[in-house]
Design a protein around this motif. Structure first.
Motif, short mmCIF file in Angstrom:
data_model
loop_
_atom_site.label_atom_id
_atom_site.label_comp_id
_atom_site.label_asym_id
_atom_site.label_seq_id
_atom_site.Cartn_x
_atom_site.Cartn_y
_atom_site.Cartn_z
N GLU A 70 7.38 4.01 19.72
CA GLU A 70 8.21 4.93 20.52
C GLU A 70 8.43 6.24 19.77
N PRO A 71 7.37 7.04 19.64
CA PRO A 71 7.51 8.28 18.87
C PRO A 71 8.54 9.23 19.45
N LEU A 72 9.30 9.85 18.55
CA LEU A 72 10.34 10.79 18.98
C LEU A 72 9.85 12.24 18.90
N LEU A 73 8.90 12.47 17.99
CA LEU A 73 8.47 13.86 17.74
C LEU A 73 7.29 14.19 18.65
N THR A 74 7.59 14.44 19.90
CA THR A 74 6.53 14.64 20.89
C THR A 74 6.50 16.07 21.43
N GLY A 75 7.50 16.89 21.05
CA GLY A 75 7.56 18.26 21.56
C GLY A 75 6.56 19.17 20.85
N LYS A 76 6.45 20.39 21.35
CA LYS A 76 5.56 21.38 20.72
C LYS A 76 6.17 21.88 19.42
N THR A 77 5.31 22.28 18.48
CA THR A 77 5.85 22.93 17.28
C THR A 77 6.20 24.37 17.64
N ASN A 78 7.14 24.93 16.89
CA ASN A 78 7.64 26.27 17.18
C ASN A 78 7.00 27.27 16.21
N PRO A 79 6.14 28.16 16.70
CA PRO A 79 5.46 29.10 15.79
C PRO A 79 6.43 30.00 15.04
N ALA A 80 7.62 30.25 15.61
CA ALA A 80 8.61 31.10 14.91
C ALA A 80 9.06 30.43 13.62
N ILE A 81 9.17 29.11 13.65
CA ILE A 81 9.59 28.39 12.44
C ILE A 81 8.46 28.42 11.40
N SER A 89 0.84 -1.20 0.00
CA SER A 89 0.00 0.00 0.00
C SER A 89 0.88 1.25 0.00
N ALA A 90 0.30 2.36 -0.48
CA ALA A 90 1.10 3.57 -0.65
C ALA A 90 0.47 4.73 0.11
N MET A 91 1.34 5.64 0.57
CA MET A 91 0.89 6.79 1.36
C MET A 91 1.57 8.04 0.82
N ALA A 92 0.76 9.10 0.65
CA ALA A 92 1.30 10.40 0.22
C ALA A 92 1.37 11.34 1.42
N GLU A 93 1.84 12.54 1.17
CA GLU A 93 1.92 13.63 2.16
C GLU A 93 3.08 13.41 3.14
N SER A 94 4.07 14.28 3.00
CA SER A 94 5.30 14.12 3.81
C SER A 94 5.03 14.08 5.31
N LEU A 95 4.13 14.93 5.79
CA LEU A 95 3.89 14.95 7.24
C LEU A 95 3.18 13.67 7.71
N SER A 96 2.28 13.14 6.87
CA SER A 96 1.63 11.87 7.21
C SER A 96 2.66 10.75 7.26
N ILE A 97 3.60 10.79 6.33
CA ILE A 97 4.67 9.77 6.30
C ILE A 97 5.51 9.88 7.57
N VAL A 98 5.87 11.12 7.93
CA VAL A 98 6.68 11.33 9.14
C VAL A 98 5.95 10.77 10.36
N ARG A 99 4.67 11.11 10.48
CA ARG A 99 3.90 10.67 11.66
C ARG A 99 3.76 9.14 11.68
N PHE A 100 3.51 8.55 10.49
CA PHE A 100 3.33 7.11 10.41
C PHE A 100 4.62 6.39 10.82
N ILE A 101 5.75 6.84 10.29
CA ILE A 101 7.02 6.17 10.60
C ILE A 101 7.41 6.41 12.05
N ASP A 102 7.17 7.63 12.54
CA ASP A 102 7.54 7.93 13.92
C ASP A 102 6.80 7.04 14.90
N LYS A 103 5.54 6.72 14.59
CA LYS A 103 4.73 5.91 15.52
C LYS A 103 4.90 4.41 15.28
N SER A 104 5.56 4.04 14.17
CA SER A 104 5.56 2.64 13.74
C SER A 104 6.20 1.68 14.74
#
Ligand SMILES: N[C@@H](CCC(=O)N[C@@H](CS)C(=O)NCC(=O)O)C(=O)O
Length: 135
Positions: free
Chosen positions: A75-86, A57-72
């Motif tokens: 043990e997700p690593l990307l758990t901090g807040k996003t930075n509005p300045a960025i 099966s295939a998945m598009a959208e870079s952020l969806s891919i990041v979230r899917f792999i991070d949770k796979s």
């Protein structure tokens, strides 16, 4: 897993980084820029990056891919807040980067431009409307 990409694409870089961060293997498949059939077969449209999972099966959208792999691995690593300045910085930079980069990308030695047809396809698509002479 396979990640279908264009090497010049910032969304690909975003999707690629999570594999490095988690030290997970991924096979990179660089599509020719004029290859419309491969992405359309995978996700129904001409776009990269595309993640093809081991079940096919295939998945598009870079952020969806990041979230899917991070949770796979549970043990997700990307758990901090996003930075509005960025977010603000990206919004500002996007105003001009899309004008500055494409002409340079079109001349660069990326694998997605391995044939003259693939390079011409990109150049024609990114050419500003103002550069097209009326006929
Ligand atoms: N929202 C998408 C955007 C992806 C995107 O716009 N990719 C560009 C390349 S950087 C693309 O595939 N454009 C169509 C094309 O080049 O034909 C994501 O985050 O993955």
């Amino acid at each position: 897993m396979k990640l279908y990409i264009y090497d010049h694409c910032p969304f690909y870089v975003k999707a690629r980084m999570i594999f490095g961060l988690k030290n997970l293997p991924v096979e990179l498949v660089v599509m020719l820029n004029d290859d419309e059939a491969t992405p359309k077969k995978l996700i129904g449209q001409k776009m990269a990056p595309v993640l093809q999972k081991d079940d096919g099966s295939a998945m598009a959208e870079s952020l969806s891919i990041v979230r899917f792999i991070d949770k796979s691995d549970g043990e997700p690593l990307l758990t901090g807040k996003t930075n509005p300045a960025i977010t603000d910085w990206l919004r500002r930079v996007n105003g001009y980067v899309n004008k500055l980069l494409p002409p340079r990308i079109a001349d660069a030695a990326f694998a997605e431009f391995a044939t003259p047809q693939a390079r011409d396809y990109f150049a024609a698509k990114k050419r500003p409307l103002s550069a097209i002479s009326p006929s």
